[in-house]
Design an enzyme around this catalytic site. Structure first.
Site, PDB file in Angstrom:
ATOM      1  N   GLY A 233      61.284  36.076 -25.041  1.00 57.99           N
ATOM      2  CA  GLY A 233      61.481  36.745 -25.971  1.00 57.99           C
ATOM      3  C   GLY A 233      60.549  36.724 -27.116  1.00 57.99           C
ATOM      4  O   GLY A 233      60.334  37.559 -27.810  1.00 57.99           O
TER       5      GLY A 233
ATOM      6  N   ARG B 194      66.744  34.215  -7.974  1.00 55.62           N
ATOM      7  CA  ARG B 194      67.091  34.916  -9.053  1.00 55.62           C
ATOM      8  C   ARG B 194      68.605  34.912  -9.076  1.00 55.62           C
ATOM      9  O   ARG B 194      69.466  35.034  -9.920  1.00 55.62           O
ATOM     10  CB  ARG B 194      66.352  36.412  -9.109  1.00 55.62           C
TER      11      ARG B 194
ATOM     12  N   ASN C  41      74.341  34.336 -16.177  1.00 50.94           N
ATOM     13  CA  ASN C  41      73.591  35.551 -17.032  1.00 50.94           C
ATOM     14  C   ASN C  41      74.424  36.638 -17.164  1.00 50.94           C
ATOM     15  O   ASN C  41      74.332  37.537 -18.088  1.00 50.94           O
ATOM     16  CB  ASN C  41      72.250  35.871 -16.418  1.00 50.94           C
TER      17      ASN C  41
ATOM     18  N   ASN D  48      67.223  37.932 -15.576  1.00 45.86           N
ATOM     19  CA  ASN D  48      67.443  37.996 -13.959  1.00 45.86           C
ATOM     20  C   ASN D  48      68.857  37.597 -13.705  1.00 45.86           C
ATOM     21  O   ASN D  48      69.511  36.961 -14.421  1.00 45.86           O
ATOM     22  CB  ASN D  48      66.717  36.763 -13.304  1.00 45.86           C
TER      23      ASN D  48
ATOM     24  N   HIS E 252      63.318  43.273  -7.624  1.00 49.91           N
ATOM     25  CA  HIS E 252      62.692  42.354  -8.079  1.00 49.91           C
ATOM     26  C   HIS E 252      63.137  41.228  -7.444  1.00 49.91           C
ATOM     27  O   HIS E 252      64.012  40.550  -7.818  1.00 49.91           O
ATOM     28  CB  HIS E 252      63.043  42.237  -9.573  1.00 49.91           C
TER      29      HIS E 252
HETATM   30  N1  LIG Z   1      62.322  40.679 -15.206  1.00 52.13           N
HETATM   31  C1  LIG Z   1      61.259  39.803 -15.141  1.00 52.13           C
HETATM   32  O1  LIG Z   1      60.178  40.253 -14.682  1.00 52.13           O
HETATM   33  C2  LIG Z   1      61.519  38.626 -15.741  1.00 52.13           C
HETATM   34  C3  LIG Z   1      60.311  37.672 -15.744  1.00 52.13           C
HETATM   35  C4  LIG Z   1      60.347  36.533 -16.351  1.00 52.13           C
HETATM   36  C5  LIG Z   1      61.642  35.909 -16.630  1.00 52.13           C
HETATM   37  N2  LIG Z   1      62.635  36.833 -16.441  1.00 52.13           N
HETATM   38  C6  LIG Z   1      64.123  36.327 -17.240  1.00 52.13           C
HETATM   39  O2  LIG Z   1      64.164  36.495 -18.410  1.00 52.13           O
HETATM   40  C7  LIG Z   1      65.122  35.625 -18.876  1.00 52.13           C
HETATM   41  C8  LIG Z   1      64.493  34.885 -20.252  1.00 52.13           C
HETATM   42  O3  LIG Z   1      63.474  33.888 -19.768  1.00 52.13           O
HETATM   43  P1  LIG Z   1      62.860  33.006 -20.662  1.00 52.13           P
HETATM   44  O4  LIG Z   1      61.798  32.292 -20.035  1.00 52.13           O
HETATM   45  O5  LIG Z   1      62.742  33.472 -22.193  1.00 52.13           O
HETATM   46  O6  LIG Z   1      64.204  31.633 -21.017  1.00 52.13           O
HETATM   47  P2  LIG Z   1      64.263  30.702 -22.053  1.00 52.13           P
HETATM   48  O7  LIG Z   1      65.189  29.702 -21.493  1.00 52.13           O
HETATM   49  O8  LIG Z   1      63.065  30.332 -22.738  1.00 52.13           O
HETATM   50  O9  LIG Z   1      64.914  31.689 -23.038  1.00 52.13           O
HETATM   51  C9  LIG Z   1      66.265  32.323 -23.012  1.00 52.13           C
HETATM   52  C10 LIG Z   1      66.808  32.223 -24.351  1.00 52.13           C
HETATM   53  O10 LIG Z   1      68.149  33.159 -24.515  1.00 52.13           O
HETATM   54  C11 LIG Z   1      69.019  32.648 -25.348  1.00 52.13           C
HETATM   55  N3  LIG Z   1      70.344  32.954 -25.179  1.00 52.13           N
HETATM   56  C12 LIG Z   1      71.253  32.495 -24.292  1.00 52.13           C
HETATM   57  N4  LIG Z   1      72.556  33.047 -24.339  1.00 52.13           N
HETATM   58  C13 LIG Z   1      72.324  34.078 -25.312  1.00 52.13           C
HETATM   59  C14 LIG Z   1      73.126  34.949 -25.946  1.00 52.13           C
HETATM   60  N5  LIG Z   1      74.347  35.252 -25.656  1.00 52.13           N
HETATM   61  N6  LIG Z   1      72.528  35.725 -27.012  1.00 52.13           N
HETATM   62  C15 LIG Z   1      71.306  35.407 -27.366  1.00 52.13           C
HETATM   63  N7  LIG Z   1      70.400  34.760 -26.937  1.00 52.13           N
HETATM   64  C16 LIG Z   1      71.048  33.978 -25.912  1.00 52.13           C
HETATM   65  C17 LIG Z   1      68.904  30.977 -25.192  1.00 52.13           C
HETATM   66  O11 LIG Z   1      69.192  30.234 -26.122  1.00 52.13           O
HETATM   67  C18 LIG Z   1      67.268  30.956 -24.868  1.00 52.13           C
HETATM   68  O12 LIG Z   1      66.492  30.793 -26.213  1.00 52.13           O
HETATM   69  C19 LIG Z   1      65.581  34.825 -17.778  1.00 52.13           C
HETATM   70  O13 LIG Z   1      66.823  35.313 -17.281  1.00 52.13           O
HETATM   71  C20 LIG Z   1      64.311  34.989 -16.837  1.00 52.13           C
HETATM   72  O14 LIG Z   1      64.785  34.795 -15.278  1.00 52.13           O
HETATM   73  C21 LIG Z   1      62.741  38.142 -16.019  1.00 52.13           C
END
Ligand SMILES: NC(=O)c1ccc[n+]([C@@H]2O[C@H](COP(=O)([O-])OP(=O)(O)OC[C@H]3O[C@@H](n4cnc5c(N)ncnc54)[C@H](O)[C@@H]3O)[C@@H](O)[C@H]2O)c1
Length: 296
Positions: free
Chosen positions: A16, A97, A104, A129, A184
């Site tokens: 994010g 995933r 999630n 994911n 994915h």
């Molecule tokens: N689609 C893709 O290609 C792809 C690639 C990489 C990562 N991802 C996915 O993206 C997601 C985030 O990855 P990341 O590296 O940022 O993880 P991260 O742990 O660094 O960050 C996740 C954030 O989500 C926050 N969070 C949790 N519950 C929440 C809620 N209810 N409301 C708001 N925020 C909330 C957490 O506090 C944390 O800061 C993961 O599910 C990961 O698997 C997807």
């Protein structure tokens, strides 16, 4: 001064925060809203990104907001053209995933309810994911039209494939075109028949076993990074992909991108969210493109 345009990023983790930074640096929005449930994290990151404005030369302001369990703080996303959902746990080494599904899903449900309430006209881009499932869930919970909810995966998987091909052949990435479709995950479908280098088919440039090797590395592209990092998953390339999708929406560009979109008969598949090529515009997915494929 400002153009009043707003985009929101839910979840201020690695994915994010880097997405918010990229969106801010495009300098096409007045405001990027960044939220998280960890108090102070989104505010601190926003302050940090904003302090880079004079150095990088952009005017967009990032606004960090901590949200509460009853949706407190979500009013900040009102008026967002695009909402990118990155909230949710990432994988640890050895995890698939799908191991993230239950946790999630709870998070995406809560986030989606609030997005529907406060940004009812937004295009939603999901990245959490397992991607296809979380995208479908976000659509169901928001109740938004299916073309207004899509997921990011194909842009990233395709970029990984392109990077591997360019490295193998020692050519600029700009000369390489690749494509991945499907889910994915383990059922991802890299499509060598649609890959070219300087317009020449990849199949003329590399032997089949080498292409198979690159396909396999692409399919495991996320896991390779997770295994090296040990404490999280990739975010630089993933955030680039999500931010570009948001930009295509904001600019109503009609860019054709591999995204996770609802399919309704395309490629003979109906009623699921799946990685396909689609034309992206202000309303989300304008249309799914039926890329010609070989039987293989
Ligand atoms: N689609 C893709 O290609 C792809 C690639 C990489 C990562 N991802 C996915 O993206 C997601 C985030 O990855 P990341 O590296 O940022 O993880 P991260 O742990 O660094 O960050 C996740 C954030 O989500 C926050 N969070 C949790 N519950 C929440 C809620 N209810 N409301 C708001 N925020 C909330 C957490 O506090 C944390 O800061 C993961 O599910 C990961 O698997 C997807």
């Amino acid at each position: 001064m400002g153009n009043g345009r707003k985009v929101a990023v839910i979840g201020a983790g690695f994915y994010g925060s880097t997405t918010a930074q990229r969106l801010a640096e495009y300098d096409i929005f007045e405001t990027v809203v960044l939220t998280d449930i960890i108090e102070g994290r989104p505010e601190g990151l926003a302050l940090d990104i904003n302090q880079s404005r004079p150095i990088e030369g952009f005017e967009t302001r990032v606004v960090g907001v901590t949200t509460g369990p009853e949706g407190q703080g979500y009013e900040a996303i009102a008026g967002s053209e695009v909402v990118i959902i990155t909230a949710g746990l990432p994988r640890k080494p050895g995890m698939s995933r799908m191991d993230l599904l239950e946790t999630n899903a709870r998070i995406i449900r809560q986030v989606s309810e609030n997005v529907a309430r406060h940004a009812p006209d937004a295009v939603v881009i999901v990245v959490s994911n397992p991607l296809d499932e979380m995208t479908a869930l976000a659509q169901r919970v928001t109740g938004f039209p299916r073309q207004r909810v899509m997921g990011q995966a194909g842009m990233l998987d395709t970029a990984r494939f392109t990077h591997f091909v360019a490295e193998t052949l020692a050519v600029p990435v700009s000369t390489v075109r690749t494509l991945t479709l499907g889910s994915h995950g383990d059922t991802m479908v890299p499509v060598p028949s649609r890959c070219t280098v300087n317009g020449r088919p990849l199949t003329d440039l590399l032997p089949k076993d080498k292409i198979d090797e690159l396909v396999e590395r692409t399919r495991n592209g996320g896991a390779e990074v997770v295994a090296l990092l040990k404490t999280g998953s990739a975010y630089f390339a993933p955030s680039a992909a999500a931010a570009r999708m948001a930009r295509a929406v904001a600019e109503d560009s009609g860019a054709v991108m591999p995204v996770c979109a609802w399919v309704d008969g395309e490629h003979g598949i109906s009623g699921v969210y799946l990685g396909v090529e689609a034309e992206i515009g202000a309303g989300g997915v304008r249309r799914v493109i039926e890329t010609p494929l070989t039987d293989e």
